[in-house]
Scaffold this motif. Structure first.
Motif: not given
Length: 280
Positions: A92-103
């Motif tokens: 569950v993505p919280v905070g940042g960076p989150l570019g890897v999770a999104h990809a």
């Protein structure tokens, strides 16, 4: 792709940085997960406790609540314990960076991501592993040396580097960078499956290596130094990539590592599983 039942037991590991940056999203994720499955919630105070909690997960499916760094940390720990292949991770993505999770296909909202944990499917993905047991989930880049030189202080402040204090020390050191043909260029040898793509006599402006190519290969792109007209990138694909040269740093997922004089990465096909939303 494997599907999951809400009867699965979950181990919800909430990264400290997530609690500090977005407590409301953390609360929402806990509520959704606890309502849909038998969930044990852990809030480790630091990297050592994070590692202990993950190691003692038993039959519970681990769910990382945090940023890219927390996901990379979990994959790294499981890989080094040789338990990655048999463990499906959720996030569950919280905070940042989150570019890897999104990809990688993880939904960005706390509710959508938590529902994907409960009702999603397992996606197997390739992994880049280097000769120091480091891992790369997304893209590996060797940018211009001048661009990396300014990065360590900012990167050291990110939570994901806390388990790797030796990297922080090396990045923070006042070590002079080697001379290069001009700012933004470097002399590096790049070999793919033992074949030389570019040698030390050809300055380069950037290198990228991405797992997940056809047939379990990594896709490699080398951008030679451009003089006048833009140089045509050199492309190759293979299972091992070796970069050699004067001290260089590289960006792997959310952080910067190095300096090193030689590093080899190899592709491990289908090395790890991540829960993503199912079709439809």
């Amino acid at each position: 792709m494997a599907t999951f039942a809400t009867s699965d037991q979950l181990l919800v590991i909430i990264d400290p940085a997530a609690r500090e940056t977005d407590g409301e999203s953390v609360r929402i994720a806990k509520d959704v997960l606890s309502a849909g499955a038998a969930a044990k919630v852990c809030m480790p105070d630091g990297p050592e406790e994070f590692a202990r909690v993950l190691a003692r997960r038993g039959s519970r499916r681990p769910v990382v609540v945090g940023d890219d760094g927390a996901l990379v940390r979990a994959v790294t720990l499981l890989y080094r314990r040789r338990e990655l292949a048999g463990c499906v991770l959720s996030m569950v993505p919280v905070g940042g960076p989150l570019g890897v999770a999104h990809a990688l296909g993880v939904p960005m909202g706390a509710v959508a991501a938590a529902r994907a944990v409960l009702d999603g499917v397992e996606r197997r993905m390739d992994l880049l592993v280097d000769d120091s047991d480091g891992v790369v989930l997304g893209a590996l880049r060797i940018p211009p040396l001048t661009a990396v030189a300014a990065a360590p202080e900012a990167v050291a402040a990110r939570g994901w580097l806390r388990p790797y204090q030796h990297l922080v020390r090396s990045l923070s050191a006042t070590r002079p960078l080697p001379a290069v043909p001009r700012p933004g260029a470097a002399r590096l040898r790049v070999e793919v499956d033992g074949e030389t793509v570019v040698d030390l006599d050809q300055p380069v402006e950037g290198i990228s290596v991405t797992p997940g190519g056809p047939d379990g290969l990594a896709e490699v792109e080398v951008r030679p130094l451009s003089v006048g007209a833009e140089a045509t990138p050199l492309r190759a694909a293979g299972r091992t990539v070796t970069v050699t040269g004067a001290d260089f740093r590289y960006r792997a997922d959310a952080g910067v590592a190095g300096p090193v004089r030689r590093r080899t990465w190899r592709v491990v096909e289908g090395a790890w599983g991540l829960t993503v939303p199912g079709a439809g």
